[in-house]
Write an enzyme that holds these catalytic residues in place. Structure first.
Site: not given
Length: 574
Positions: A350, A401, A425, A483
């Site tokens: 990510t 995302q 998110d 999260w």
């Protein structure tokens, strides 16, 4: 296909922004090679000062450069180029007129006489411009870098041959234009129009730099440096990128003094990025790299001109106090995603997927679009922000995302009148971040935020007077899920669309999160603001004062971008 569609959407945005509204003033430029736009092929470094002039004006002024290499006032008229300009002039437009270099040439197609045909042509430009309601401005020729006696100085303009041997020069800058410098001044006085003595300004610049230093302005290119002239070039008439920018700055100084109607539209930047060659650099990263390390107590201002910049931009921690300004249609875009292989065959992750990274403190951006076009392929970050006191104003963050990664722990970020879109998110991370009057747009069912606030941190995300919208048919969108266990988010005085799920909050499948996370609403409105069916662990507040942006962002140093805009902390405290 999704990724290609997103890229086409960005290109469509660029094309729409290229339209010229009626409120825009056009500066038409007519002249020779010292003013003209240049061919950029083979890495050509030559620029006319008109090529780069657009980087000195706001978007209510448009530059349309009709100057052409090798043209005199005579050949410009004879070839029909002037008539083509006349047909475009609207009342209030300007025409910048600079000839002389080629009027001096001896060939019949171009030669004119100062005090005679040269003056007549200049008068025609003035009269025709005024007849259309335009404003003519006369410039005389920029100086040639002619140190010593050079009998071939005028003829050399047309040669531009590759050279690898030194040219013997003297110590004194010698004029080559003679009476051709006086004609624009004389006609301007006679017709009562503005005259700008760019020859005098450039002469002072060249003399101040000296024989060797002034080579930096012109096309003095060593052998083996540029594919456009592999044997090198020694050219004393035509400017390189740096020289064109310096000369354009001199012209702008005079424009600001002499043309007050244009003065309010003048902008000055340390660097300009432009895909069309009108800036210092072609990429945003090149401009960032040029910023001096730890340049303290002052901002480095960078303009990103219109265009789609497909690159990964990194603002490292040593490039403090950077400010990026995007023209309309300035888009920084990438297509990384977490599962995509990197250069070593590993997955990007990510964090590795982002289009832009901001590690430096006191970063400011305005008017930029930052996009990740990877589409619905999992985590794909558009912007990763780690630096403290980051301020984004009227920027757009496009993704799917994990669009916006507010990464920095204990750091503060301020998003003012921005647009953020995504599905799952799409605003996430550890930072304290305020979204002030932003539009938060859900492309599909998912979760707007996923904060990872550390335990004991007083604030996480605050949405202040924001508008939450969604694509047609989208519903069941949650305001947040944690999260990390101590996630904090507050929506205050926001307009919540009917796409917001009635329960509002999600515990990410862990009931224990309901005891540690702080999710709250205060005085919201809109179809999605009804609280009767909200999840029980959410809070309903009555006083929004503690969540005003200036209160959330103040920290120990009193940072207040709400009142002080992009001013640095030291400036805010004075």
């Amino acid at each position: 296909m999704k990724k290609r569609f997103l890229l086409y959407s960005l290109l469509g945005l660029l094309l729409l922004s290229a339209a010229t509204p009626a409120s825009v003033t056009t500066i038409f430029m007519i002249g020779d090679s010292t003013m003209a736009n240049k061919d950029l092929s083979a890495g050509n470094q030559e620029r006319g000062w008109g090529h780069v002039l657009g980087g000195f004006f706001s978007e209510d002024v448009r530059i349309e450069n009709h100057a052409v290499n090798g043209r005199s006032s005579k050949s410009f008229i004879d070839e029909g180029r002037w008539q083509a300009v006349v047909e475009k002039i609207r009342p209030g437009d300007y025409v910048f007129i600079q000839f002389g270099h080629n009027d001096e040439k001896t060939d019949a197609a171009r030669h004119t006489e100062p005090g005679g045909s040269f003056d007549d042509n200049l008068r025609r430009f003035v009269r025709d411009t005024q007849a259309k309601g335009g404003i003519p401005v006369l410039f005389n020729s920029v100086v040639r870098r002619n140190f010593g006696k050079n009998q071939d100085a005028v003829a050399a303009d047309d040669v531009r041959s590759e050279k690898s041997t030194a040219v013997e020069e003297g110590d004194t800058l010698v004029d080559t234009h003679g009476s051709y410098l006086e004609s624009p001044r004389r006609v301007a006085r006679e017709c009562n129009v503005c005259f700008i003595d760019l020859n005098h300004a450039t002469k002072q610049l060249v003399e101040s730099l000296g024989v060797e230093g002034s080579k930096r302005l012109y096309m003095w290119i060593p052998a083996g440096v540029s594919p456009a002239c592999p044997k090198g070039r020694q050219d004393n008439t035509h400017f390189n990128v740096y020289g064109a920018r310096r000369v354009a700055a001199l012209a702008v100084d005079s424009i600001e003094r002499r043309l007050p109607a244009l003065a309010s539209s003048i902008r000055r930047y340390d660097f300009v990025v432009a895909k069309d060659g009108s800036g210092d650099f072609f990429t945003v990263q090149e401009a960032i790299n040029a910023v001096p390390n730890f340049r303290k107590n002052v901002r480095t201002h960078i303009l990103v001109r219109q265009g789609v910049y497909q690159e990964c931009v990194i603002v490292p921690a040593c490039k403090i106090n950077v400010a990026l300004y995007g023209e309309e249609g300035a888009v920084i875009t990438g297509n990384g995603y977490a599962a995509k292989p990197n250069g070593l065959g590993e997955t990007m992750s990510t964090s590795g997927s982002s289009t832009m990274y901001v590690y430096a403190p006191d970063f400011y951006a305005e008017g930029l679009t930052i996009a990740n076009t990877a589409g619905a392929v999992g985590q794909a970050v558009a912007c990763f922000v780690d630096g403290d006191r980051a301020h984004f104003r009227r920027c757009r963050f496009l993704g799917h995302q994990d669009t916006l990664y507010t990464y920095g722990k204990q750091n503060r970020q301020y998003y003012e009148e921005c647009y953020v879109e995504g599905t799952v998110d799409f605003i996430f991370g550890w930072s304290t971040a305020v979204f002030d009057r932003c539009t938060i747009h859900s492309l599909g069912k998912g979760y707007v935020t996923a904060p990872a606030t550390d335990q004991g941190q007083p604030y996480g995300y605050v949405f202040w007077q924001c508008r939450l919208t969604a694509a047609p048919g989208v519903s069941g969108v949650f305001l947040s899920r944690p999260w990390r266990p101590y996630a904090r988010v507050v929506y205050a005085e926001c307009d919540l669309g009917d796409h917001i799920a009635p329960e509002g909050w999600n515990n990410w499948g862990k009931a224990s999160n309901e005891q540690t996370a702080f999710f709250a609403e205060c005085r919201n409105h809109g179809a999605g603001a009804a609280t009767g069916s909200r999840a029980a662990f959410g809070h309903q507040l009555t006083d929004s004062t503690p969540y005003r942006p200036e209160a959330v962002l103040a920290g120990k140093d009193g940072w207040n971008p709400v009142a002080n805009g992009s001013r640095l902390i030291g400036e805010q405290q004075r």
